[in-house]
Scaffold this active site. Sequence first.
Site, PDB file in Angstrom:
ATOM      1  N   TYR A   1       0.827  -1.207   0.000  1.00  0.00           N
ATOM      2  CA  TYR A   1       0.000   0.000   0.000  1.00  0.00           C
ATOM      3  C   TYR A   1       0.867   1.265   0.000  1.00  0.00           C
ATOM      4  O   TYR A   1       1.815   1.376   0.791  1.00  0.00           O
ATOM      5  CB  TYR A   1      -0.958   0.013   1.210  1.00  0.00           C
ATOM      6  CG  TYR A   1      -1.636   1.358   1.313  1.00  0.00           C
ATOM      7  CD1 TYR A   1      -2.640   1.714   0.399  1.00  0.00           C
ATOM      8  CD2 TYR A   1      -1.232   2.306   2.241  1.00  0.00           C
ATOM      9  CE1 TYR A   1      -3.219   2.960   0.446  1.00  0.00           C
ATOM     10  CE2 TYR A   1      -1.812   3.566   2.295  1.00  0.00           C
ATOM     11  CZ  TYR A   1      -2.804   3.890   1.395  1.00  0.00           C
ATOM     12  OH  TYR A   1      -3.372   5.135   1.421  1.00  0.00           O
TER      13      TYR A   1
ATOM     14  N   LYS B   1       5.450   9.327   3.295  1.00  0.00           N
ATOM     15  CA  LYS B   1       5.224   9.439   4.733  1.00  0.00           C
ATOM     16  C   LYS B   1       6.495   9.089   5.521  1.00  0.00           C
ATOM     17  O   LYS B   1       6.783   9.699   6.552  1.00  0.00           O
ATOM     18  CB  LYS B   1       4.082   8.516   5.156  1.00  0.00           C
ATOM     19  CG  LYS B   1       2.765   8.817   4.453  1.00  0.00           C
ATOM     20  CD  LYS B   1       2.316  10.230   4.700  1.00  0.00           C
ATOM     21  CE  LYS B   1       0.935  10.484   4.102  1.00  0.00           C
ATOM     22  NZ  LYS B   1       0.523  11.889   4.286  1.00  0.00           N
TER      23      LYS B   1
ATOM     24  N   SER C   1      -5.454  13.021   7.402  1.00  0.00           N
ATOM     25  CA  SER C   1      -5.656  12.290   6.155  1.00  0.00           C
ATOM     26  C   SER C   1      -7.145  12.224   5.797  1.00  0.00           C
ATOM     27  O   SER C   1      -7.986  12.043   6.677  1.00  0.00           O
ATOM     28  CB  SER C   1      -5.134  10.861   6.303  1.00  0.00           C
ATOM     29  OG  SER C   1      -3.812  10.887   6.771  1.00  0.00           O
TER      30      SER C   1
ATOM     31  N   CYS D   1      -9.234  14.498   4.810  1.00  0.00           N
ATOM     32  CA  CYS D   1     -10.104  15.596   5.250  1.00  0.00           C
ATOM     33  C   CYS D   1     -10.136  16.717   4.220  1.00  0.00           C
ATOM     34  O   CYS D   1     -10.497  17.856   4.538  1.00  0.00           O
ATOM     35  CB  CYS D   1      -9.648  16.152   6.592  1.00  0.00           C
ATOM     36  SG  CYS D   1     -10.021  15.075   7.971  1.00  0.00           S
TER      37      CYS D   1
ATOM     38  N   ASP E   1       0.027  17.710   0.209  1.00  0.00           N
ATOM     39  CA  ASP E   1       0.098  16.791   1.360  1.00  0.00           C
ATOM     40  C   ASP E   1       1.237  17.096   2.326  1.00  0.00           C
ATOM     41  O   ASP E   1       1.079  16.881   3.519  1.00  0.00           O
ATOM     42  CB  ASP E   1       0.238  15.351   0.845  1.00  0.00           C
ATOM     43  CG  ASP E   1       0.008  14.299   1.921  1.00  0.00           C
ATOM     44  OD1 ASP E   1      -0.937  14.468   2.724  1.00  0.00           O
ATOM     45  OD2 ASP E   1       0.760  13.315   1.967  1.00  0.00           O
TER      46      ASP E   1
ATOM     47  N   ARG F   1      -7.214   5.050  -4.463  1.00  0.00           N
ATOM     48  CA  ARG F   1      -6.341   6.201  -4.708  1.00  0.00           C
ATOM     49  C   ARG F   1      -6.040   6.420  -6.176  1.00  0.00           C
ATOM     50  O   ARG F   1      -6.119   5.501  -6.993  1.00  0.00           O
ATOM     51  CB  ARG F   1      -4.999   5.957  -3.987  1.00  0.00           C
ATOM     52  CG  ARG F   1      -5.116   5.842  -2.465  1.00  0.00           C
ATOM     53  CD  ARG F   1      -5.135   7.191  -1.824  1.00  0.00           C
ATOM     54  NE  ARG F   1      -5.297   7.139  -0.377  1.00  0.00           N
ATOM     55  CZ  ARG F   1      -4.795   8.067   0.447  1.00  0.00           C
ATOM     56  NH1 ARG F   1      -4.095   9.070  -0.014  1.00  0.00           N
ATOM     57  NH2 ARG F   1      -5.013   7.987   1.748  1.00  0.00           N
TER      58      ARG F   1
HETATM   59  C1  OXD Z   1      -2.353  10.010   4.136  1.00  0.00           C
HETATM   60  C2  OXD Z   1      -1.997  10.208   2.712  1.00  0.00           C
HETATM   61  O1  OXD Z   1      -2.735   8.899   4.524  1.00  0.00           O
HETATM   62  O2  OXD Z   1      -1.654  11.335   2.346  1.00  0.00           O
HETATM   63  O3  OXD Z   1      -2.256  10.997   4.880  1.00  0.00           O
HETATM   64  O4  OXD Z   1      -2.023   9.240   1.946  1.00  0.00           O
HETATM   65 MN    MN Z   2      -1.443  12.739   3.947  1.00  0.00          MN
END
Ligand code: OXD
Ligand code: MN
Length: 590
Positions: free
Chosen positions: A206, A215, A257, A259, A284, A376
């Site tokens: 994922y 991340k 995430s 939102c 992001d 996604r």
């Molecule tokens: C998250 C993303 O999970 O940006 O925050 O994918």
């Molecule tokens: Mn994110």
Amino acid sequence: MATPTFGTVAPSNPMLTAWVEKIRALAQPDRVFWADGSEAEKEFLLAEAVASGVLTKLNQDKLPGCYYHRSNPNDVARVEQCTFICTPAKDQAGPTNNWATPREMYEKLYALLKGAMAGRTMYVVPYLMGPPGSPLTKVGVEITDSIYVVLNMRIMSRMGKVALDQLGAGDDFNRGVHSVLDCHPDRRFIAHFPQDNAIISVGSGYGGNVLLGKKCLALRIGSYLGREQGWMAEHMLILCVESPTGEKTYVAAAFPSSCGKTNFAMLIPPAAFPGWKITTIGDDIAWMKPGADGKLYAINPEAGYFGVAPGTNRKSNPNAMDTISRDTIYTNVALTPDGGVWWEGHDDPAPVECLDWKGQPWTPASKEKAAHPNSRFTAPMANNPALAAEANDPAGVPLSAIIFGGRRATTMPLIFQSFNWIHGVYLGATMGSEMTAAAAGTLGQVRRDPMAMLPFCGYNMGDYLNHWLGIRRDLTDPPRIFHVNWFRKDAGDKFLWPGFGENFRVLKWVIDRTRGRARASETQIGWMPRYSEFDWTDMDFSREKFAQCMRIDAAEWQRELISQTELFLTLHDRLPKELIFQRELLISRL
Ligand code: OXD
Ligand code: MN
């Protein structure tokens, strides 16, 4: 398959080749593929991914350059319980992270990686987080046995030769190792070694777990490096608001995430605001550093968008729909019989029949969703019709405002401004939000998510909040800090604020505040706009409704303070005293 002519040229950096050889000897792949990021290589990898069934080519007339992927159904979101910060002492990782010693975790993961790539190709992917030449930009190298990861990293970062050029003969690069293994939840670990600038991720395919630049490096390792080096890695979009006279104002915003960061970053002002324009720098992640002029400068380290598909449509985000109309990888959405894609909230009506995200026949009568709620798209930011030229500027952009926000059905007004930086840090630190599908967990429950960084802070959260306070010392012209909530509901469970493009009216007040053009009333919780301060052109929104959106309800705030206590207790031994004082001040004002 024909003998590949790609991927055979190893770079000349001996530190890099020695590390790759160490992982090769451990994981025992059939071959090593050195990615160079070229167009020809992309075509070769896409053909290979299609031939091996990893990707399905979509209808190229409708969606040129687009491909489709289904993940293992047990592997559809970030898994916070499998995510570790590995430091010698537990309090370096802090109370909000899973912790292990580096020694213990290396041992466990090297054992899992032993021979794990037998029969597979090991791809070596050099990449940059940040525009080439920026002092904030970092080099990473991801070793992976997933061709899907290589093709996604190609979109999400500046990948290949450009990264090797920036690395040169140096040793300063993030070392990331990823193997899907057998994709079993029991063997799923996303482990960070901040002191080694290293990441090992196993057992998942994922995006959030395996596109290691995102991340893992840009937030978890990045936040740690930022504290060491005097900058900040934040879970924030960055946008530019341009007025009809060409005045540009830069804003960063942190929401948890799922939102609406991507939607906000690509917002189109309503027709009532001719000449106003919003351009996107990032959707992001923001890396921010005080500049010599005392302003806070931000870059977007990414080069693409890994966005949530459901709910994305021409009304919620026209720029995203254009962005994902080509060169996009779709993951876990529904596949229509004509080689198109569909998801809940798509502009097209539900297909009469299609295959759902698990590959099962689906019709509108089906009980299950056709697309996974966390399905996604991965799309290059260059496709965004509203991409800001500054997105590629190595100098970054000077921020005038930072906005925090969560998904809150109650309590939180539509908009208010903090009294000052420290109060703003308190607002960010105490942010709460209802849980969404981006992480495995309990949907809908409010959890404290400081600065939207709870799942992404690579060190002790108390120290992180201290770092936020400390950065102020290097700023003579700090961004003003605001709090928004698009999601407040009325007694009938209906959203009070229409959201989407109308959020521009809120943003415009923010811009006008930073430029000293808008007035505000002092309230118990911060500076708030009066009804008359908003531009209501072409919008029918009554004073009463606005008052409902902005209401400060004593009973709700009492509950809010009690629920914030949980976070304060968790962080107690490193909680900055400034935040305790802010809480006391809030209580006395209320
Ligand atoms: C998250 C993303 O999970 O940006 O925050 O994918
Ligand atoms: Mn994110």
